[in-house]
Scaffold this motif. Sequence first.
Motif, short mmCIF file in Angstrom:
data_model
loop_
_atom_site.label_atom_id
_atom_site.label_comp_id
_atom_site.label_asym_id
_atom_site.label_seq_id
_atom_site.Cartn_x
_atom_site.Cartn_y
_atom_site.Cartn_z
N UNK B 93 2.04 87.01 -20.34
CA UNK B 93 1.02 86.15 -20.47
C UNK B 93 1.85 84.66 -20.15
N UNK B 94 0.94 83.82 -19.37
CA UNK B 94 1.69 82.47 -19.17
C UNK B 94 2.11 81.82 -20.24
N UNK B 95 1.45 81.78 -21.32
CA UNK B 95 1.98 80.99 -22.62
C UNK B 95 3.45 81.61 -23.00
N UNK B 96 3.53 82.86 -22.98
CA UNK B 96 4.64 83.52 -23.32
C UNK B 96 6.03 83.33 -22.39
N UNK B 97 5.62 83.05 -21.07
CA UNK B 97 6.36 82.76 -19.91
C UNK B 97 6.81 81.10 -20.08
N UNK B 98 6.02 80.32 -20.75
CA UNK B 98 6.33 79.03 -20.86
C UNK B 98 7.41 79.09 -22.17
N UNK B 99 7.04 79.92 -23.13
CA UNK B 99 7.82 80.03 -24.28
C UNK B 99 9.47 80.42 -23.96
N UNK B 100 9.50 81.36 -22.86
CA UNK B 100 10.85 81.98 -22.29
C UNK B 100 11.44 80.85 -21.63
N UNK B 101 10.66 80.04 -21.01
CA UNK B 101 11.27 78.86 -20.29
C UNK B 101 12.09 77.91 -21.12
N UNK B 102 11.30 77.59 -22.46
CA UNK B 102 11.92 76.98 -23.57
C UNK B 102 13.18 77.68 -23.98
N UNK B 103 13.21 78.90 -24.32
CA UNK B 103 14.19 79.64 -24.86
C UNK B 103 15.51 79.58 -23.92
N UNK B 104 15.01 79.41 -22.37
CA UNK B 104 16.12 79.37 -21.43
C UNK B 104 16.97 78.10 -21.59
#
Lengths: 276, 342
Positions: B93-104
Amino acid sequence: MREKESIYLPKLAELVRTEGLTERERLFELKLRNGDELGHQPGQFVELSIFGVGEAPLSISSSPTKKGSFEVGVRAVGNVTNALHRLEKGATVGIRGPFGNGFPLDRLKGQDVLIVAGGIGLVPLRSLVNYIEDNRQDFGRVLLLFGCRTLQEQLFVGELDHWRASKDFEYYESVDRCEDPSWKGQVGVITTLFPQFTIAPEKTYAVIVGPPVMYRFVIAECKNKGIPDDQILLSLERRMKCGVGKCGHCQINNVYVCQEGPVFTYSELKNLEEAI
Amino acid sequence: MKYEVITKEDLPPFVNGLLSEIEVVGVKRKDGKFYFDRIESYDELCLDYDVTLIPPKKYLLPPNETLLKFSLGEAIQVEPFIDAAPRIILGVHPYDIKAIELMDAVFSDSNPDANYMERRRNTVIVGVDCRNPSPNAFCPSMGTATTETGFDLMLTDIGEQYVVAIGSEKGEELLKKHARTRQATEADLAQRKAVREEALAKYKLSIKAAVEEIPELLERNYDHPLWEELAAKCLSCGSCTMVCPTCVCFDVQDDVELNLTGGWRFRQWDSCMLQGFAKVATGENFREDRTSRLRHRYFRKGNYMLKRYGKLGCVGCGRCIGACLAEIASPVEAYNRLKEGS
């Protein structure tokens, strides 16, 4: 960006010498197996591994002017430090680092330096004291204050003798309690030393390392003497796992002690909640 | 961005094509809950879900991960260990993608973390827009209900077909190789927009402050009595951090083989809510009381991460709200309370 190597991979180092400092603290001299210099600044730290036990952040106690090896002074208090105390000469440990910012030598040069060491706070400060001694012409007056709880807790006693006699330093010391009648020195907490000297506050940098409880009292004494907040330097202790700004343990609010510290000015800390 | 369309009939062959080439992780359903797991065939896959119990973070920062292997004895040898097998995570889901961007951002910052970065490079992210959000989610308030970045492919269910947004060359290649698609038309994209808007209306929770206000709202309220009130109910169990897609703190430990000839160093998820998180060996604990730990979590999410990495540490998934046994972990309630009181 492709990383050159794992930031978690230690270099191997050999324990070339160990020396008892007190009942609880020992000094360990280490040499990187690949022959490299550690390349540190006074006030930085390393992550020391004992493989199979773990890794711990330790202040570097020797000056970078001492080539070929480096030293850490360690109290046996946790898993890794107790295991380290059991190691003998020739043993292999892992070293990552040096990490952290260290003392700001560029700012200290040409200035008077007031070094305040409480107990094992002398371990990291010794790297600075020895550095200053080896580059004495670069610094103005150097006052060295050392306080600890009892005479038995004094570390680096040979060097204390040397500093007492040295013309390079104005040396003051105290012990909190003392029942030994042969001790003619000051009895009382470290702040009782402050009335014994005067300084030119505008060109004096205070460098303070000791237990957290000592900081607020010593900071108050430094301010009494008129030292500006951004010339009061402190090194902070925190739990650390990675040393490289990832694991999150050393955070004070938004500050990573392993990255922005461990050395901070009082100006940086005074509005930082949870710092001291 | 380029958009293709794939029909629902053509989706199974696409997924099975991917499966023939590479490990695929997708969302599965069990007892009415959803979780990411390795799939063996398209039939196991669920693309219409609200939220998974644990975020896909576990494939990028595993709960327990070996960092080094070493041999003990006379000549100690130590080498880095990186497990970065290629993998597709399907249905993020998009919110989890945003979270992965933060982890990156966290793991590439200043001292890049080879374990994370290597795994990240070998991970393909195929997202799916969330049509039926969790009752605990508040993504629109955080600006994370949809995303235009951070994925290789992004699917949006528009009825009988999916619009596929192409986010990377790698994604485009996989689509070309394994799927029968056609170029999206204006009508498809209009439908995609309508579907996304329809989903927005289904969110039940919202924050009364604008997302830009949150860091400052917290800063003004460092000493607000709310933290103590919440901490009085907090169990310090760490559940909120265990389910959080942006919690990245870890502990590091060694373990040895039973025969004592070698061992390994590993990291595992840690939690700033646990009592010992900031405790040093001499016994000093820099966040000993529950209030300071609870406040640290809220501030880390709503302020510190933004300052450090340029992205807020909360993506509005609402997992913490669902996981908290004491019902005190809701960012929505905390932010709204501060907003009302300010």
